[in-house]
Design a protein around this motif. Structure first.
Motif, mmCIF file in Angstrom:
data_model
loop_
_atom_site.group_PDB
_atom_site.id
_atom_site.type_symbol
_atom_site.label_atom_id
_atom_site.label_comp_id
_atom_site.label_asym_id
_atom_site.label_seq_id
_atom_site.Cartn_x
_atom_site.Cartn_y
_atom_site.Cartn_z
ATOM 1 N N MET A 1 0.878 -1.169 0.000
ATOM 2 C CA MET A 1 0.000 0.000 0.000
ATOM 3 C C MET A 1 0.915 1.219 0.000
ATOM 4 S SD MET A 1 1.153 -0.728 3.027
ATOM 5 C CE MET A 1 0.308 -2.161 3.524
ATOM 6 N N CYS A 2 0.377 2.405 0.068
ATOM 7 C CA CYS A 2 1.222 3.598 0.104
ATOM 8 C C CYS A 2 2.164 3.470 1.280
ATOM 9 C CB CYS A 2 0.366 4.838 0.260
ATOM 10 S SG CYS A 2 1.335 6.303 0.617
ATOM 11 N N GLN A 3 3.464 3.634 1.014
ATOM 12 C CA GLN A 3 4.442 3.391 2.051
ATOM 13 C C GLN A 3 4.632 4.605 2.969
ATOM 14 O OE1 GLN A 3 6.540 0.153 1.830
ATOM 15 N NE2 GLN A 3 4.538 -0.181 0.954
ATOM 16 N N GLN A 4 3.902 5.690 2.720
ATOM 17 C CA GLN A 4 3.988 6.889 3.544
ATOM 18 C C GLN A 4 5.451 7.278 3.745
ATOM 19 O OE1 GLN A 4 0.968 8.004 4.238
ATOM 20 N NE2 GLN A 4 -0.257 6.157 3.978
ATOM 21 N N CYS A 5 6.100 7.490 2.628
ATOM 22 C CA CYS A 5 7.534 7.747 2.660
ATOM 23 C C CYS A 5 7.840 9.095 3.274
ATOM 24 C CB CYS A 5 8.100 7.760 1.246
ATOM 25 S SG CYS A 5 7.655 6.326 0.266
ATOM 26 N N SER A 6 8.970 9.176 3.980
ATOM 27 C CA SER A 6 9.406 10.474 4.467
ATOM 28 C C SER A 6 9.989 11.308 3.327
ATOM 29 C CB SER A 6 10.477 10.294 5.547
ATOM 30 O OG SER A 6 9.901 9.821 6.730
ATOM 31 N N HIS A 7 10.609 10.637 2.387
ATOM 32 C CA HIS A 7 11.127 11.352 1.208
ATOM 33 C C HIS A 7 10.349 10.848 0.010
ATOM 34 C CE1 HIS A 7 15.351 12.039 3.157
ATOM 35 N NE2 HIS A 7 14.392 12.661 3.780
ATOM 36 N N ALA A 8 9.111 11.256 -0.044
ATOM 37 C CA ALA A 8 8.237 10.644 -1.034
ATOM 38 C C ALA A 8 8.492 11.192 -2.419
ATOM 39 C CB ALA A 8 6.781 10.890 -0.642
ATOM 40 N N PRO A 9 8.671 10.319 -3.396
ATOM 41 C CA PRO A 9 8.844 10.801 -4.769
ATOM 42 C C PRO A 9 7.594 11.455 -5.320
ATOM 43 C CG PRO A 9 9.482 8.490 -4.561
ATOM 44 C CD PRO A 9 8.820 8.860 -3.295
ATOM 45 N N CYS A 10 6.432 11.144 -4.721
ATOM 46 C CA CYS A 10 5.188 11.677 -5.281
ATOM 47 C C CYS A 10 4.938 13.115 -4.857
ATOM 48 C CB CYS A 10 4.012 10.812 -4.846
ATOM 49 S SG CYS A 10 3.779 10.736 -3.075
ATOM 50 N N GLU A 11 5.512 13.536 -3.737
ATOM 51 C CA GLU A 11 5.144 14.851 -3.214
ATOM 52 C C GLU A 11 5.765 15.985 -4.012
ATOM 53 O OE1 GLU A 11 6.481 14.451 0.741
ATOM 54 O OE2 GLU A 11 4.934 12.977 1.246
ATOM 55 N N GLY A 12 6.990 15.784 -4.430
ATOM 56 C CA GLY A 12 7.680 16.881 -5.085
ATOM 57 C C GLY A 12 7.163 17.203 -6.469
ATOM 58 N N VAL A 13 6.423 16.274 -7.054
ATOM 59 C CA VAL A 13 6.010 16.473 -8.440
ATOM 60 C C VAL A 13 4.570 16.917 -8.573
ATOM 61 C CG1 VAL A 13 7.664 14.832 -9.303
ATOM 62 C CG2 VAL A 13 5.408 14.038 -8.652
ATOM 63 N N CYS A 14 3.884 17.100 -7.460
ATOM 64 C CA CYS A 14 2.505 17.545 -7.585
ATOM 65 C C CYS A 14 2.484 19.040 -7.860
ATOM 66 C CB CYS A 14 1.737 17.252 -6.304
ATOM 67 S SG CYS A 14 0.043 17.854 -6.369
ATOM 68 N N PRO A 15 1.903 19.468 -8.964
ATOM 69 C CA PRO A 15 1.956 20.898 -9.293
ATOM 70 C C PRO A 15 1.091 21.758 -8.385
ATOM 71 C CG PRO A 15 0.667 19.716 -10.918
ATOM 72 C CD PRO A 15 1.234 18.684 -10.016
ATOM 73 N N VAL A 16 0.142 21.161 -7.684
ATOM 74 C CA VAL A 16 -0.766 21.946 -6.861
ATOM 75 C C VAL A 16 -0.626 21.627 -5.383
ATOM 76 C CG1 VAL A 16 -2.463 22.264 -8.686
ATOM 77 C CG2 VAL A 16 -2.591 20.263 -7.224
ATOM 78 N N LEU A 17 0.364 20.860 -5.016
ATOM 79 C CA LEU A 17 0.597 20.497 -3.613
ATOM 80 C C LEU A 17 -0.644 19.850 -3.006
ATOM 81 C CD1 LEU A 17 3.078 20.683 -1.844
ATOM 82 C CD2 LEU A 17 2.085 22.699 -0.760
ATOM 83 N N ALA A 18 -1.222 18.945 -3.748
ATOM 84 C CA ALA A 18 -2.353 18.193 -3.202
ATOM 85 C C ALA A 18 -1.864 17.064 -2.309
ATOM 86 C CB ALA A 18 -3.206 17.607 -4.331
ATOM 87 N N THR A 19 -0.585 16.740 -2.403
ATOM 88 C CA THR A 19 -0.040 15.688 -1.571
ATOM 89 C C THR A 19 1.252 16.189 -0.948
ATOM 90 O OG1 THR A 19 0.646 13.373 -1.515
ATOM 91 C CG2 THR A 19 1.159 14.583 -3.514
ATOM 92 N N TYR A 20 1.419 15.936 0.331
ATOM 93 C CA TYR A 20 2.582 16.461 1.034
ATOM 94 C C TYR A 20 2.789 15.604 2.265
ATOM 95 C CZ TYR A 20 -0.683 18.183 4.414
ATOM 96 O OH TYR A 20 -1.657 18.221 5.379
ATOM 97 N N HIS A 21 3.898 15.803 2.926
ATOM 98 C CA HIS A 21 4.226 15.004 4.099
ATOM 99 C C HIS A 21 3.772 15.759 5.331
ATOM 100 C CE1 HIS A 21 6.476 11.692 5.833
ATOM 101 N NE2 HIS A 21 6.882 12.528 6.769
ATOM 102 N N ASN A 22 2.925 15.144 6.146
ATOM 103 C CA ASN A 22 2.402 15.942 7.255
ATOM 104 C C ASN A 22 3.182 15.664 8.539
ATOM 105 O OD1 ASN A 22 1.205 13.772 8.681
ATOM 106 N ND2 ASN A 22 -0.749 14.839 8.880
ATOM 107 N N LEU A 23 2.793 16.363 9.598
ATOM 108 C CA LEU A 23 3.574 16.333 10.838
ATOM 109 C C LEU A 23 3.537 14.977 11.522
ATOM 110 C CD1 LEU A 23 2.405 19.733 12.268
ATOM 111 C CD2 LEU A 23 4.710 19.188 11.512
ATOM 112 N N ASP A 24 2.588 14.141 11.134
ATOM 113 C CA ASP A 24 2.481 12.831 11.772
ATOM 114 C C ASP A 24 3.152 11.737 10.961
ATOM 115 O OD1 ASP A 24 -0.915 13.478 12.859
ATOM 116 O OD2 ASP A 24 1.009 13.895 13.823
ATOM 117 N N GLY A 25 3.832 12.141 9.894
ATOM 118 C CA GLY A 25 4.510 11.128 9.102
ATOM 119 C C GLY A 25 3.678 10.551 7.987
ATOM 120 N N LEU A 26 2.448 11.007 7.835
ATOM 121 C CA LEU A 26 1.606 10.478 6.774
ATOM 122 C C LEU A 26 1.837 11.248 5.486
ATOM 123 C CD1 LEU A 26 -1.770 10.295 8.679
ATOM 124 C CD2 LEU A 26 -0.170 8.453 8.318
ATOM 125 N N ASN A 27 1.689 10.563 4.382
ATOM 126 C CA ASN A 27 1.694 11.248 3.111
ATOM 127 C C ASN A 27 0.248 11.642 2.848
ATOM 128 O OD1 ASN A 27 1.112 10.939 0.042
ATOM 129 N ND2 ASN A 27 3.273 11.442 0.221
#
Lengths: 973, 240
Positions: free
Chosen positions: A799-825
């Motif tokens: 399942m989503c591995q909730q990465c701390s250095h997630a490859p998916c977060e940096g490429v979202c043009p609208v920042l719909a996905t990001y790493h939150n304070l609890d470690g969740l993507n």
């Protein structure tokens, strides 16, 4: 606009574009808010109320808790108080939630295909019974296994009418029951305590799937855990194929179909000689021709000797045959003999907590009823699709001869005749009931929600019938108390005399309330041994020419009863990945010989008929065997049940699910089924690892035993803190993480169904599945790494591995996905514009895109979880670690000013809670004492695709292998 | 000259594209459906009706929709600028000014779950009848409506004044226990309103005004107030 240059042109365009965009109004409709007129005491709108009840998805009788939100049940989880399942719930159980909301449910009683009223339909039933009595015809009840008060009411009323009650389970363990009677003189089936066994040998029983209950999962998981008893069990199977259970085996001895009993006897002799056994079975062992039986089966003698050595040296357990096993009864007897000589009786194979089979009939009894159909005036059918589950047309012809069929069922089935009276009884979540499936364990079923349709429980109908016919509690006893008005009252009376009276409790009210709240009352019973008393060996039979057919139940549709649940079909079958269809497992050689290509269908022909099904080229099945999944291919049993597939029971010549001779030919048509397994080859990537059993305890620190596939890292990068491109994210309070023990994962896919139920994941159907648009957030990848005797099949719940250095977060043009304070993507649906760049970048392929808005047919929309938004077309979705549950837990603990403790987190998520072998652990990594922190420090723990440095929040504990061979690449270092 | 022609052609192409995708054209979907003429897009045109005729959801096994289902609006919107906040017509003209103001009934007497649940709740009819079963209602049509609802057993179909989109998680419990006064968001119901009216936009920016900077956070959290503020700005706190 003369001589406008490019820059000005773009400015003009930009302004006009924005101006036009501003004319859009926000579109949110006015909603209504409907309060209660009088709020029920237990309901707080917005807070879930959990009711303890039972699961009736299969005869095991587990306890579930049903989550009620504003009057609707939206989720089922295992009841932690119940000794059978201890909080887990299998895929069938969770899928059964859809039974209540099925769009094919009868809205009310029906007479001869026309809607009717209760007064009318019931009146007709009463007159039919009276007519039968006056004309000298019989009353009969033919239904599913029922125990406890639920059975008592039927026995009482039908008994008073002089009728017969036949309760039959198509997948009931008849062969084992007969074997136990022959071998030990006990009418029952033993309990198999797997956790103590260092060697598990199975002769075909699908005990981690549809054969038996969650206690097998639990025991298996414990036996594989090196920290539990100090050993890691070794799993051997002797089978002509590999089932959902036996793919987990360490060693697969491929015995010719029909020879498994011989192998068991040969093994018994070898073990007895090794152990110098001198018990009651000794006299039977002298006539066993070990070499002959081994040769007939075609298994390796060296392996047999090795296995015998293991069984003699340590505690073992021998599981009998299963549905797809030829001569199931002979195999069952032989394995009981094997257990006896190995010294397992009373240790791992025990009696005392047996299944309660007192009211369960054999198929022979069913045949007797059907044979007598012409003399039956009224036949009560209790949720048993006898026409579908039995071969030939005997059942159908018999039902046509019955004067009046009264069916207690909620959805159409093949057993309804044109003149049937249908009395919909409501589902498990809507009625009172109970079970005592295992001796001493009384599970109580309470209504967890109000009936959705115009239904009445079968107990209430029986009581009303008794009253209408003037049946009292006893004709001769003048002081007999009259039958109560409602089944609830009858249930309480029954529990008072049969459960309360035997317990230590003194106050009935307190006892009853506590039983309702807990989900039942469970007496602990001593397990004990039994005395061997078999007189002669079973007939073992040998191989025969041609290809043998064996049927095995689908892991969710079971015997066909759950075929109208879309989840049952949408969940990929773990071994094949197939959805929405029926397939035949054929060997690779056969597939090649027939020239089969990916989408082809095959025609299976036996003496009884032929069907067209898809095919699965299995590395684990012999050339002389074909296995077909059963449960699909209904006609007139609901929109989803009818959808695809064929019913392989049509191929049987007799009531034996294995043994017929079958020919396989290419059908030349294409099939709808598609596999949802992606690339099943690890391609040398560090995805799924195994570690050697002998190395356990030698690895130091996290992942010490797992040799990760790293290119050599330049030390200078580490010294200068240049290894990571991104800064470390801060996790002040929580870092949610999950540990998955691959050693315990059995591939049952309960986690997948739980995820669907909790997160409102859309069912897309066969066509969309073919296009790869399966929406499941958690997939069960299956890697078949080995071949021959060591299949080395590995599961990877991904399942989503909730990465701390997630490859998916940096490429979202609208920042719909990001790493939150609890470690969740975090995934914010309403911000997503559907670029799909994130899914492209995810190395784990964990993200799913909504190519359509997947809507729910009525009344599935009532089953939606209000805490999770339903996604629309154009939005990405993925596993969120059930953030809604995390949020709720945090909110509840914040009321007391506390951080969520580990005890509340380990089984918080539905996937973790559903897992029968406890392989998923969730928790907070910031807490060094948490379960998940300890698992992360385990020598077997490793992150998937570690070399990509995504720093995932999920770690896998590598599977432990007993193989001596040097495993090759593909992650299997 | 050529650049002008190219610019003009590109401009026209853009407008054409915009028209095609419905981005411009001035008309909103709301207006179209309100005028009863066939709108430019009907969901039913794309998904064929099943055997039961009008309601495809009853026949389809796997209903696929081209986008979100947006029901009829009548030009009203649930959240947005306060100037556009409609005065909703409620089934009973209940007066907050009378009950919460003159009679000084506490907010949480009726909206009883505000500190226990994500929903504050609209009072059950039983709560109204606690008093109104002993209050005469001759000649008082609104009270007669209330009694009629109670006796019919149907819930009173209130129009939801403070409605948030489905993708928002809002927990009344957290705000009430955090010390936020009811009037901060809902306005002074007791003094200023009969039928409830929305006086704030309820849009995200307005929520964030307090989430970024509210004195109660310092009061409740003291030393860890900065962390709490960071958590309150986290998207996942409110978006589900």
């Amino acid at each position: 606009m003369a001589d406008m240059n490019r820059r000005d042109f773009l400015k003009v365009l930009g302004i006009s574009g924005t101006a036009s965009a501003c004319t859009i109004d926000p579109v949110t409709p006015i909603e209504k808010v409907l309060p209660y007129v009088v709020t029920p005491d237990q309901i707080i709108p917005g807070v879930a109320t959990w009711f303890a009840t039972q699961c009736t998805a299969c005869p095991v009788g587990c306890g579930v808790v049903a989550k009620n939100r504003e009057g609707r049940i939206i989720m089922l989880e295992g009841n932690r108080e119940h000794p059978t399942n201890n909080g887990s719930l299998c895929a069938k159980g969770i899928t059964d939630l859809q039974a209540t909301y099925s769009p094919d449910r009868f809205t009310g009683p029906m007479v001869a295909g026309q809607d009717s009223t209760w007064d009318d339909a019931f009146g007709k039933v009463v007159s039919a019974v009276k007519a039968a009595q006056s004309s000298g015809k019989k009353i009969a009840w033919l239904g599913r296994e029922r125990t406890g008060a639920t059975a008592a009411i039927t026995d009482q009323v039908i008994g008073a009418l002089g009728g017969s009650v036949t309760r039959w389970e198509p997948l009931g363990k008849e062969a084992l029951r007969k074997a136990t009677k022959a071998v030990f003189g006990i009418d029952g089936v033993p309990s198999y305590a797997l956790s103590q066994a260092e060697t598990i040998i199975s002769f075909g029983a699908d005990f981690l799937s549809t054969w038996g209950g969650p206690d097998h999962h639990h025991g298996y998981g414990q036996s594989r855990d090196p920290d539990h008893c100090g050993f890691v069990s070794q799993f051997w199977v002797v089978e002509p194929r590999l089932s959902n259970t036996s793919v987990n085996a360490d060693i697969h001895l491929s015995a010719a179909p029909g020879t498994e009993a011989g192998v068991a006897l040969a093994l018994a002799k070898l073990v007895a000689d090794e152990r110098k056994y001198s018990g009651p079975a000794s006299s039977l062992l002298t006539d066993i021709d070990v070499d002959g039986l081994i040769a007939a089966a075609g298994v390796s003698k060296d392996r047999m000797i090795e296995l015998a050595g293991r069984m003699a040296a340590n505690m073992s357990i021998a599981m009998p045959g299963g549905t797809a096993t030829v001569n199931e009864e002979a195999v069952a007897v032989a394995t009981l003999i094997l257990n006896e000589v190995a010294g397992n009786i009373g240790e791992t194979v025990t009696f005392g907590q047996d299944a309660n089979l007192a009211g369960v009939s054999y198929y022979a009894d069913v045949e007797a009823v059907l044979a007598d159909a012409a003399n039956i005036g009224v036949l009560f059918l209790d949720e048993l699709d006898i026409v579908y589950t039995t071969p030939g047309s005997t059942a159908k012809d018999a039902l046509a001869l019955v004067a009046q069929i009264v069916a207690f069922q909620n959805e159409p089935s093949e057993s309804l005749t044109e003149s049937s009276i249908v009395l919909p009884t409501g589902t498990t979540l809507e009625n009172w009931g109970d079970n005592e499936s295992i001796m001493g364990r009384h599970t109580l079923q309470q209504p967890a929600m109000k009936g959705l349709k115009n239904t009445r429980g079968s107990g209430d109908i029986m009581l009303a019938l008794a009253k209408s016919l003037g049946l009292g509690a006893g004709d001769d006893d003048e002081e007999a108390t009259p039958l109560p008005d409602t089944f609830q009252a009858f249930l309480m009376d029954w529990w008072k005399s049969n459960v309360f009276a035997k317990s230590d409790a003194t106050d009935w009210d307190v006892f009853w309330r506590s039983a309702v709240q807990t989900g039942g009352h469970f007496f602990s019973r001593d397990v004990h041994s039994a005395t061997f008393q078999l007189a002669s060996l079973p007939e073992v039979g040998g191989t025969t020419d041609g290809v043998t057919l064996g049927l095995f139940p689908h892991h969710i549709t079971y015997d066909g009863r759950h075929a109208n649940r879309p989840w049952a079909h949408e969940m990929p079958e773990p071994v094949t990945g197939f959805v929405w269809g029926t397939w035949a497992e054929i060997s690779l050689a056969t597939a090649e010989k027939l020239g089969l290509e990916e989408d082809d269908k095959v025609t299976l022909t036996t003496a009884a008929g032929s069907i067209d099904v898809g095919f699965f080229p299995s590395p684990g099945i012999r050339d002389d065997m074909v296995a077909v999944v059963m449960g699909n291919g209904h006609e007139g049993a609901g929109r989803y049940a009818d959808l695809t597939g064929a019913n392989p029971v049509r191929l049987l010549t007799s009531m034996s699910y294995a043994g017929d001779k079958v020919t396989v030919t290419k059908a030349g048509k294409t099939t709808h089924i598609s596999t949802q397994l992606g690339n099943i080859d690890q391609d040398n990537r560090p995805i799924n690892y195994i570690v050697k059993a002998k190395d356990i305890g030698t690895g130091k620190g996290p992942g010490g035993l797992v040799h990760l596939h790293h290119p050599p890292i330049d030390e200078r990068l580490i010294e200068n803190n240049l290894l990571d491109m991104y800064p470390e994210p801060e996790h002040p309070t929580y870092r949610f993480a999950m540990a998955i023990d691959l050693n315990k994962c059995t591939g049952c896919a309960a986690c997948q169904v739980a995820c669907y139920a909790e997160n409102n994941i859309g069912v897309v159907g066969p066509e969309q599945n073919r296009r790869g648009r399966h929406m499941g957030w958690m997939r069960l990848s299956r890697y078949w790494e080995g071949s021959g005797e060591e299949p080395d099949v590995r599961w990877q719940p991904t399942m989503c591995q909730q990465c701390s250095h997630a490859p998916c977060e940096g490429v979202c043009p609208v920042l719909a996905t990001y790493h939150n304070l609890d470690g969740l993507n975090a995934m914010i649906y309403n911000r997503c514009v559907g670029t799909r760049y994130c899914a492209n970048n995810c190395p784990y392929s964990a993200r799913r895109f909504n190519y359509h808005t997947y809507d729910w047919p009525e009344a599935f929309h009532m089953m939606l979880n209000p805490d999770v938004m339903t996604r629309t077309m154009g939005v990405m979705e993925k596993c969120t670690f059930c953030v809604q549950r995390i949020r709720e837990a945090k909110s509840d603990y914040r009321d007391h000013g506390q951080v969520v403790p580990d005890a509340a987190l380990t089984k918080l998520l539905p996937c973790a809670s559903a897992c029968g072998s406890d392989c998923i652990t969730f928790g907070n990594l910031k807490d060094p004492e948490s379960e998940v922190s300890k698992k992360f420090e385990n020598e077997r723990a490793y992150p998937m695709l570690a070399e990509l440095n995504t720093k995932p929040g999920v770690r896998y504990l590598a599977r432990i292998s007993h193989s001596e061979a040097e495993t090759g690449h593909g992650g299997g270092h | 000259m050529r650049s002008q022609i190219i610019a003009a052609i590109c401009f026209v192409a853009l407008i054409a594209a915009g028209l095609t995708f419905g981005l411009i054209g001035g008309e909103s979907h709301a207006d179209e459906s309100a005028t009863e003429e066939s709108s430019s897009f009907e969901i039913r045109d794309v998904i064929p009706a099943g055997p039961s005729g009008s309601d495809p959801s009853k026949d389809e096994l796997f209903p696929l929709r081209p986008y979100a289902l947006i029901p009829d609006l009548d030009g009203q919107v649930a959240y947005g600028e306060v100037e556009y906040a409609p005065l909703l017509e409620q089934p009973i003209e209940y007066s907050h000014k009378l009950h919460a103001g003159e009679l000084q009934i506490a907010c949480e007497y009726c909206h009883s779950q505000a500190r226990r649940s994500i929903h504050a709740g609209v009072p059950e009819t039983e709560t109204c009848m606690n008093c109104h079963k002993v209050i005469p209602n001759e000649g008082r049509p609104e009270l007669q409506k209330l009694t009629a609802f109670y006796e019919s057993g149907d819930p009173i179909p209130w129009q939801k004044v403070h409605d948030l989109p489905d993708f928002v998680y809002f927990s009344h419990k957290r705000h009430v226990r955090g010390g936020v006064e009811c009037t901060e968001c809902h306005g002074n119901m007791a003094q200023e309103m009969t039928v409830a009216k929305r006086v704030n936009t309820l849009q995200m920016g307005w929520c964030l005004d307090c989430h970024k900077d509210h004195p109660k956070v310092d009061e409740n959290y003291g030393a860890s107030a900065a962390l709490r503020r960071a958590e309150l700005k986290d998207c996942l706190t409110c978006h589900k």
